[in-house]
Design an enzyme around this catalytic site. Sequence first.
Site, PDB file in Angstrom:
ATOM      1  N   LYS A 100       0.782  -1.205  -0.062  1.00  0.00           N
ATOM      2  CA  LYS A 100      -0.103   0.001   0.042  1.00  0.00           C
ATOM      3  C   LYS A 100       0.812   1.145  -0.158  1.00  0.00           C
ATOM      4  O   LYS A 100       2.012   1.524  -0.485  1.00  0.00           O
ATOM      5  CB  LYS A 100      -0.999  -0.128   1.111  1.00  0.00           C
ATOM      6  CG  LYS A 100      -1.707  -1.128   1.284  1.00  0.00           C
ATOM      7  CD  LYS A 100      -3.015  -0.870   2.158  1.00  0.00           C
ATOM      8  CE  LYS A 100      -4.164  -1.819   1.871  1.00  0.00           C
ATOM      9  NZ  LYS A 100      -5.708  -1.496   2.177  1.00  0.00           N
ATOM     10  N   THR A 148       3.164   4.250   1.125  1.00  0.00           N
ATOM     11  CA  THR A 148       4.303   4.791   2.230  1.00  0.00           C
ATOM     12  C   THR A 148       4.822   5.907   1.806  1.00  0.00           C
ATOM     13  O   THR A 148       4.728   6.520   0.912  1.00  0.00           O
ATOM     14  CB  THR A 148       5.256   3.514   2.213  1.00  0.00           C
ATOM     15  OG1 THR A 148       6.240   3.742   3.314  1.00  0.00           O
ATOM     16  CG2 THR A 148       5.957   3.321   1.144  1.00  0.00           C
ATOM     17  N   ALA A 178       9.888  -1.101   5.812  1.00  0.00           N
ATOM     18  CA  ALA A 178       8.734  -1.671   5.065  1.00  0.00           C
ATOM     19  C   ALA A 178       9.262  -2.159   3.719  1.00  0.00           C
ATOM     20  O   ALA A 178      10.388  -1.848   3.060  1.00  0.00           O
ATOM     21  CB  ALA A 178       7.768  -0.289   4.259  1.00  0.00           C
ATOM     22  N   ILE A 179       8.538  -3.236   3.255  1.00  0.00           N
ATOM     23  CA  ILE A 179       8.892  -3.982   2.058  1.00  0.00           C
ATOM     24  C   ILE A 179       7.769  -3.869   1.133  1.00  0.00           C
ATOM     25  O   ILE A 179       6.545  -4.423   1.562  1.00  0.00           O
ATOM     26  CB  ILE A 179       9.394  -5.373   2.486  1.00  0.00           C
ATOM     27  CG1 ILE A 179      10.761  -5.278   3.108  1.00  0.00           C
ATOM     28  CG2 ILE A 179       9.814  -6.280   1.108  1.00  0.00           C
ATOM     29  CD1 ILE A 179      11.088  -6.569   3.899  1.00  0.00           C
ATOM     30  N   GLY A 180       7.899  -3.693   0.102  1.00  0.00           N
ATOM     31  CA  GLY A 180       7.162  -4.009  -1.149  1.00  0.00           C
ATOM     32  C   GLY A 180       7.631  -4.208  -2.335  1.00  0.00           C
ATOM     33  O   GLY A 180       8.726  -3.511  -2.968  1.00  0.00           O
ATOM     34  N   GLY A 198      11.721  -3.174  -3.501  1.00  0.00           N
ATOM     35  CA  GLY A 198      12.342  -3.675  -2.205  1.00  0.00           C
ATOM     36  C   GLY A 198      11.859  -3.356  -0.931  1.00  0.00           C
ATOM     37  O   GLY A 198      10.661  -3.353  -0.572  1.00  0.00           O
ATOM     38  N   PHE A 199      12.748  -2.317  -0.284  1.00  0.00           N
ATOM     39  CA  PHE A 199      12.648  -2.179   1.293  1.00  0.00           C
ATOM     40  C   PHE A 199      13.064  -0.702   1.151  1.00  0.00           C
ATOM     41  O   PHE A 199      13.795   0.168   0.581  1.00  0.00           O
ATOM     42  CB  PHE A 199      13.519  -3.052   1.936  1.00  0.00           C
ATOM     43  CG  PHE A 199      15.037  -2.766   1.911  1.00  0.00           C
ATOM     44  CD1 PHE A 199      15.454  -1.881   2.753  1.00  0.00           C
ATOM     45  CD2 PHE A 199      15.820  -3.572   0.950  1.00  0.00           C
ATOM     46  CE1 PHE A 199      17.099  -1.587   2.499  1.00  0.00           C
ATOM     47  CE2 PHE A 199      17.191  -3.268   0.972  1.00  0.00           C
ATOM     48  CZ  PHE A 199      17.772  -2.439   1.688  1.00  0.00           C
ATOM     49  N   CYS A 252       1.121   1.917   4.879  1.00  0.00           N
ATOM     50  CA  CYS A 252       1.060   0.436   4.564  1.00  0.00           C
ATOM     51  C   CYS A 252      -0.323   0.277   4.874  1.00  0.00           C
ATOM     52  O   CYS A 252      -0.751  -0.897   5.094  1.00  0.00           O
ATOM     53  CB  CYS A 252       1.723  -0.275   5.324  1.00  0.00           C
ATOM     54  SG  CYS A 252       3.586   0.041   4.889  1.00  0.00           S
TER      55      CYS A 252
END
Length: 265
Positions: free
Chosen positions: A76, A78, A184-186, A197-198, A215
């Site tokens: 989501k 960030t 956070a990771i996506g 990535g992060f 998120c």
Amino acid sequence: MSELRFVRMGFGAEAVEYQVAWDEQRRVHAARFADEVPDTVLLLEHPPVYTAGRRTADSERPLDGTPVVDVDRGGKITWHGPGQIVGYPIQKLPRPVDVVAHVRRLEDALIRTCAEFGLETTRVEGRSGVWVLGDPVDQRPALGGLSLDFDPRLHDEEFDPRLNGPEYAPSNAGQRREDRKIAAIGIRVAKGVTMHGFSFNVNPDNSWFDRIIPCGIRDAGVTSLAAELGRDLTIPGVLPVVERHLRNVLENAEPKPRELERAAV
């Protein structure tokens, strides 16, 4: 896995605009798919920017109309900005691709990084990223003068912390002794090659997160390495540790194709 190539794109005064980094990701992604370059991790800092993954709801975006970049990763909304290390691992994975295993490896590297600085972090079931756990619910201080039994976040699905004062702000989760995310990771996987990535909070101004529902999570918050440890930390001081743990975890991993369950004939 094969040896990783690390590329430090820019930090501080040379922070990389989001669109520039996204274009570079796509260029390296195409080259990795064609086996023209090895697995590559882009490391950088962004100027302040909000990015929204595919599952972001309209109600989670800034209320004041602040621009948001919609991207093709999972997850989501960030924020990225100064004081945050952003990493984009671009790796070719075996097929069928195991996305969850890739996420777990990134989490592992960042958990190890935090541990080296003396901070215990962990995963939270059902929530990606790296977390500092808060106190048990029944041991947390009363919020807004109300007992926890009346915490509106627990009963009102439309409750918006942005409209209810600083005591509900994501950046104040540490004061409330709640769970708080430090990384956070996506990600996205296309043609078997990872992208995105992060983001790892070293020493950012976490009040940037107060304009959104980070998120999409309303009952927890955000934190940083500097805030948790109570001492000054810098990107140059933390970056080599992040890079070392990423190398150790990702180079020594032996990802295997996910086993597919086949129905009996």
